[in-house]
Design a protein around this motif. Structure first.
Motif, mmCIF file in Angstrom:
data_model
loop_
_atom_site.group_PDB
_atom_site.id
_atom_site.type_symbol
_atom_site.label_atom_id
_atom_site.label_comp_id
_atom_site.label_asym_id
_atom_site.label_seq_id
_atom_site.Cartn_x
_atom_site.Cartn_y
_atom_site.Cartn_z
ATOM 1 N N ASP A 556 0.827 -1.209 0.000
ATOM 2 C CA ASP A 556 0.000 0.000 0.000
ATOM 3 C C ASP A 556 0.862 1.260 0.000
ATOM 4 N N ILE A 557 1.944 1.224 0.769
ATOM 5 C CA ILE A 557 2.841 2.378 0.889
ATOM 6 C C ILE A 557 4.260 1.920 0.548
ATOM 7 N N GLU A 558 4.879 2.579 -0.413
ATOM 8 C CA GLU A 558 6.239 2.223 -0.822
ATOM 9 C C GLU A 558 7.257 2.789 0.156
ATOM 10 N N ILE A 559 8.304 2.000 0.448
ATOM 11 C CA ILE A 559 9.466 2.486 1.184
ATOM 12 C C ILE A 559 10.579 2.694 0.162
ATOM 13 N N LYS A 560 11.024 3.918 0.043
ATOM 14 C CA LYS A 560 11.994 4.281 -0.989
ATOM 15 C C LYS A 560 13.337 4.637 -0.353
ATOM 16 N N ILE A 561 14.395 3.975 -0.785
ATOM 17 C CA ILE A 561 15.750 4.261 -0.312
ATOM 18 C C ILE A 561 16.326 5.385 -1.173
ATOM 19 N N VAL A 562 16.677 6.511 -0.522
ATOM 20 C CA VAL A 562 17.088 7.698 -1.286
ATOM 21 C C VAL A 562 18.565 8.030 -1.129
ATOM 22 N N GLY A 563 19.307 7.300 -0.305
ATOM 23 C CA GLY A 563 20.726 7.572 -0.123
ATOM 24 C C GLY A 563 20.993 8.485 1.060
ATOM 25 N N LEU A 564 22.156 8.296 1.676
ATOM 26 C CA LEU A 564 22.524 9.098 2.836
ATOM 27 C C LEU A 564 22.574 10.575 2.485
ATOM 28 N N ARG A 565 22.088 11.407 3.399
ATOM 29 C CA ARG A 565 22.130 12.848 3.208
ATOM 30 C C ARG A 565 23.523 13.374 3.560
ATOM 31 N N PRO A 566 23.820 14.581 3.131
ATOM 32 C CA PRO A 566 25.119 15.170 3.477
ATOM 33 C C PRO A 566 25.341 15.176 4.987
ATOM 34 N N GLY A 567 26.485 14.626 5.400
ATOM 35 C CA GLY A 567 26.857 14.651 6.808
ATOM 36 C C GLY A 567 26.235 13.558 7.651
ATOM 37 N N GLU A 568 25.484 12.629 7.041
ATOM 38 C CA GLU A 568 24.781 11.607 7.815
ATOM 39 C C GLU A 568 25.633 10.351 7.977
ATOM 40 N N LYS A 569 25.610 9.766 9.185
ATOM 41 C CA LYS A 569 26.321 8.514 9.465
ATOM 42 C C LYS A 569 25.331 7.352 9.508
#
Length: 636
Positions: A556-569
Motif C-alpha cells: 500500500d505504501i512504498e518504502i523508498k531508499i534515497v541515499g545518505l544525506r550530506p553529513g549523515e552517518k
C-alpha cells in the motif's frame, strides 16, 4: 436527538430513608428467619412448646428493636450509605461483611454481660440464632447488592449503538485485560463487544474470564477472525513488551485489523484514565523503554524556589524542560526564545497547566549580548538549561557559519555571562552527533562542549558547567517520525536514506527527566551521556509506522531508499577516543572523562571560530576540521 433529562437530585433525607427501608427490611428478614430455622422442625425436638413459643413471640420481636438499628449503625460506619447503590465491588463487599461480622460479635458477647439466655432476656440471644443470622445477613445483603448491579449491567445501555459494532479480541488475559472487559460489559451501547482473549501463557488457554474464552496465543488471531468475527485487536500488555507488540501488530496488519492499546496500569491505578480509554499503538509502545526512575527529591531541591532560565524554550525539548521545571515549584521560570510564535505556544501551555504566575517569557537571541546581559542583570538566574541550538543536519551543512554562530558562539556568550553573574549551574544540551562528527551540526556541538569545559577552568569561576549528550527524540520537531507520518498520510513513498542506518531514540519526557537528573549528578566540566538502549533501524521503524497506520509496507505504501544525506552517518556513537567511562549514581546516566582544554586556549578557539563565519562553505568546513580533528567533513 432528544436530550437526556437532567438527573434528579436526591436529598440526604431521601437517601437515608431509602437505605433504612432496604437495609432495615433485609436485617429484619434475616433475624426473623434465623429464629424460624432455629426453633422449627427437627431443630427443636424435645423442647417445651411453651418455651419455643416464648422465643418466637416474645424475644424475637424485642430483638428486632435493637438488632436492626445495630446493623444499620455499623453499616453506616462502614460507609455503605455513601456509595452509589448500584456500584458494588469486592472492597464494598468486604466492608459490608466486616460490619455484619462486628454486629454478630456484639450479639455473641452480650449474653456474657446481660446474663443467661432465656426467652425473656431481650439482649441474650441464642448462639444458634446469632450464627444463622450472620450467614443469612451476609447472603441477603451481599446477594441483594450484587443482584442490583447485575441487573443494571444487563439492562443498561441496551439501545443499539450508532454504526458498526466492533468485535474485539483482547491480547493479554491479565489484570488490564480483565478490567477492560469488565468495564465494557458494564457500559453497553458503545459499539465495542469483546468476544475472546488470547495470551502467551499456555496455562490460561481454555479458561474463561467474565464468560469469554482464552482462545489460544496471539498467533491464532487469523483463525479467530473467522471463528468469532473479530474486527479489532486490543493490546493489554506490559509496557516493556515492545518486541511482542511489534509482532502482534504485524499479525493484525496482515489481517486488516485495527490495533489499539489499553492504558498502562500506572495510569489506571492513578485514576487518570479508565480501562476503556483505548488509544492507537504509538511509536513509544514500539520503543518499549521502561520509564526512568528519577530522584525527584534531588531534582526538586535543585529547582524549588530558584530562578531558572531555559533557552530554546519554544522547541520540543525546551518546552518539555519548561513543563517539568514548572511542576517542581521554581521561584521564577524564564523562557527565552527568538521565535515569538513558539515562545507564545510554550507560554500558553504552561498557563493552561496552572504555572502562569511562575513564568516570564522573553524574546531574545543567544547571540545578542546586550539582551542576554539585561536578562542576567535583571532576573539573576541561578540555574541555566541551555537547549537553544540549530540542530537540523542537512540545513547546517549548507550554511555552516550559522551553525557555528548560534551553537558555538551563542553557547560561549551565554556561558560566560552565567559565570560572570554567579549562576550556580549551567547545563548544555548536547548530542550524540558530537562524537566523531561527520556533519557541521555535530562538530559545532563538540565545540560547544569544549567551550563550557574551558570556562569551567576559568579563574574565579563558581558556576558548575555540565554537558548532556543524547540521541534522537521521538516526535521532536524536525525528527524522522513526523516526516514519516506526513508521508504516510500523503500516500507515500516513505523515504529512508539507507537500509542499514540506525539511530538511538528516547521519548521527550524521558530525555528531559534524565537531563534534570544529570544536573544533580555532574561535577564541573563533566560530559554526561544518557543510556538510550539499542539503536533502531530506521527502515524497520518506517515499516512499523506504516503497519500502525493500517497499511502494508511496499504494497500500500512504498518504502523508498534515497541515499545518505550530506553529513549523515549509518550509526551514531556515544564516546570519543580518549574519553573514559566513570559511573554515576543513576543507572541510565554515564560520565565520560577526557582531556579538557585550558581556559587560556578558549579565547583563541573562539577567535578561530569567528574567523570561519564569513568563509565560503567548503573553506569553512575545512577550517572547522582544524578545530575539531575528529571531524570528517562531507565534501560537496
Amino acid at each position: 436527538m432528544t436530550p437526556s433529562p437532567a438527573p434528579s437530585s436526591v436529598s440526604w433525607t431521601q437517601r437515608a430513608l431509602f437505605f433504612l427501608v432496604v437495609y432495615g427490611s433485609l436485617a429484619a428478614g434475616s433475624l426473623w428467619f434465623a429464629y424460624e430455622l432455629r426453633f422449627t422442625g427437627a431443630n427443636v425436638v424435645g423442647a417445651e412448646p411453651a418455651k419455643v413459643d416464648a422465643f418466637l413471640h416474645m424475644q424475637r420481636p424485642a430483638a428486632l428493636l435493637w438488632v436492626v438499628p445495630l446493623k444499620f449503625l455499623l453499616l453506616g460506619l462502614a460507609g455503605q450509605f455513601r456509595g452509589v447503590f448500584y456500584y458494588f465491588r469486592l472492597h464494598d463487599a468486604l466492608r459490608m461483611a466486616g460490619a455484619l461480622a462486628t454486629a454478630t460479635l456484639l450479639m455473641l458477647l452480650l449474653p456474657e454481660v446481660a446474663g443467661a439466655v432465656t426467652a425473656t432476656a431481650t439482649f441474650s440471644l441464642p448462639r444458634g440464632v446469632t450464627l444463622v443470622d450472620f450467614n443469612l445477613s451476609l447472603l441477603l445483603f451481599v446477594g441483594f447488592r450484587v443482584s442490583i448491579r447485575a441487573l443494571r449491567e444487563r439492562f443498561s445501555g441496551q439501545e443499539a449503538p450508532a454504526g458498526v459494532v466492533e468485535r474485539l479480541v483482547v491480547v493479554g488475559a491479565g489484570r488490564s485485560g480483565e478490567q477492560l472487559v469488565a468495564e465494557l460489559r458494564s457500559r453497553r451501547g458503545h459499539g465495542l463487544e469483546p468476544v475472546c482473549f488470547v495470551d502467551d501463557d499456555l496455562a490460561k488457554h481454555g479458561l474463561s474470564i467474565h464468560g469469554l474464552p482464552v482462545a489460544g496465543s496471539p498467533e491464532a488471531i487469523p483463525q479467530l477472525v473467522d471463528k468469532f468475527g473479530v474486527t479489532e485487536v486490543i493490546l493489554a500488555l506490559p509496557s516493556n513488551s515492545a518486541k511482542r507488540i511489534r509482532e502482534i501488530s504485524a499479525i493484525a496488519s496482515r489481517q486488516g485489523l485495527r490495533v489499539r492499546v489499553v492504558p498502562s496500569m500506572a495510569d489506571l491505578a492513578g485514576g487518570r484514565v479508565r480501562a476503556t480509554d483505548l488509544r492507537a499503538v504509538s511509536v513509544e509502545d514500539l520503543l518499549g523503554r521502561q520509564p526512568a526512575q528519577l530522584d525527584d527529591a534531588a531534582i526538586g531541591s535543585m529547582i524549588a524556589g530558584r530562578t531558572v532560565l531555559v533557552t530554546g524554550a519554544g522547541g520540543s525539548i525546551g518546552q518539555e524542560i519548561c513543563r517539568q521545571v514548572a511542576a517542581r515549584n521554581p521561584g521564577r521560570l524564564l523562557l527565552l526564545d527568538r521565535c515569538e510564535v513558539l515562545l507564545y505556544q510554550t507560554e500558553q501551555a504552561l498557563v493552561a497547566a496552572g504555572a502562569g504566575a511562575l513564568i516570564t517569557p522573553l524574546v531574545g537571541d543567544v547571540t545578542d549580548e546586550a539582551r542576554l546581559r539585561e536578562v542576567f542583570t535583571r532576573f539573576r538566574p541561578e540555574l541555566v538549561l541551555h537547549a537553544a541550538a540549530h540542530k537540523h543536519v542537512p540545513l547546517m551543512e549548507s550554511q555552516p557559519g550559522e551553525a557555528l554562530k548560534n551553537n558555538v558562539l551563542g553557547t560561549a556568550l551565554l556561558a560566560r555571562l552565567a559565570s560572570e553573574h554567579g549562576v550556580e549551574q549551567f547545563v548544555l544540551i548536547s548530542s550524540d552527533k558530537a562524537v566523531n562528527p561527520t556533519n557541521v551540526m555535530g562538530a559545532s556541538k563538540r565545540l560547544s562542549e569544549l567551550v563550557i569545559q574551558g570556562l569551567q577552568a576559568r579563574p574565579a569561576n563558581r558556576t558548575r558547567f555540565v554537558a548532556v549528550r543524547f540521541g534522537n527524540v521521538l516526535a521532536s520537531s524536525g525528527s524522522v517520525i513526523p516526516l514519516f507520518r506526513q508521508q504516510i498520510a500523503e500516500g507515500g513513498p516513505v523515504t529512508v536514506t539507507h537500509p542499514d542506518v540506525k539511530r538511538y531514540f528516547m521519548t521527550i519526557p524521558e530525555a528531559v527527566g534524565l537531563v534534570l537528573q544529570s544536573a544533580t549528578q555532574g561535577e564541573g566540566g563533566d560530559i554526561l551521556v544518557l543510556e538510550m538502549g539499542e539503536p533502531l533501524r530506521i527502515v524497520d521503524l518506517a515499516r512499523q509506522l506504516i503497519e500502525l497506520s493500517g497499511f502494508r509496507p511496499d504494497v500500500d505504501i512504498e518504502i523508498k531508499i534515497v541515499g545518505l544525506r550530506p553529513g549523515e552517518k549509518l550509526v551514531e556513537e556515544l564516546q570519543l577516543e580518549g574519553e573514559h567511562y566513570r559511573p554515576t549514581t543513576h543507572p541510565r546516566i554515564r560520565r565520560f572523562v577526557g582531556a579538557r582544554p585550558d581556559h587560556a586556549a578558549l579565547d583563541r578557539l573562539l577567535a578561530d571560530v569567528r574567523a570561519l563565519l564569513p568563509l565560503e562553505r567548503a573553506a569553512c568546513k575545512q577550517g572547522l576540521r582544524a578545530l575539531v580533528p575528529e571531524y570528517v567533513p562531507y565534501v560537496d
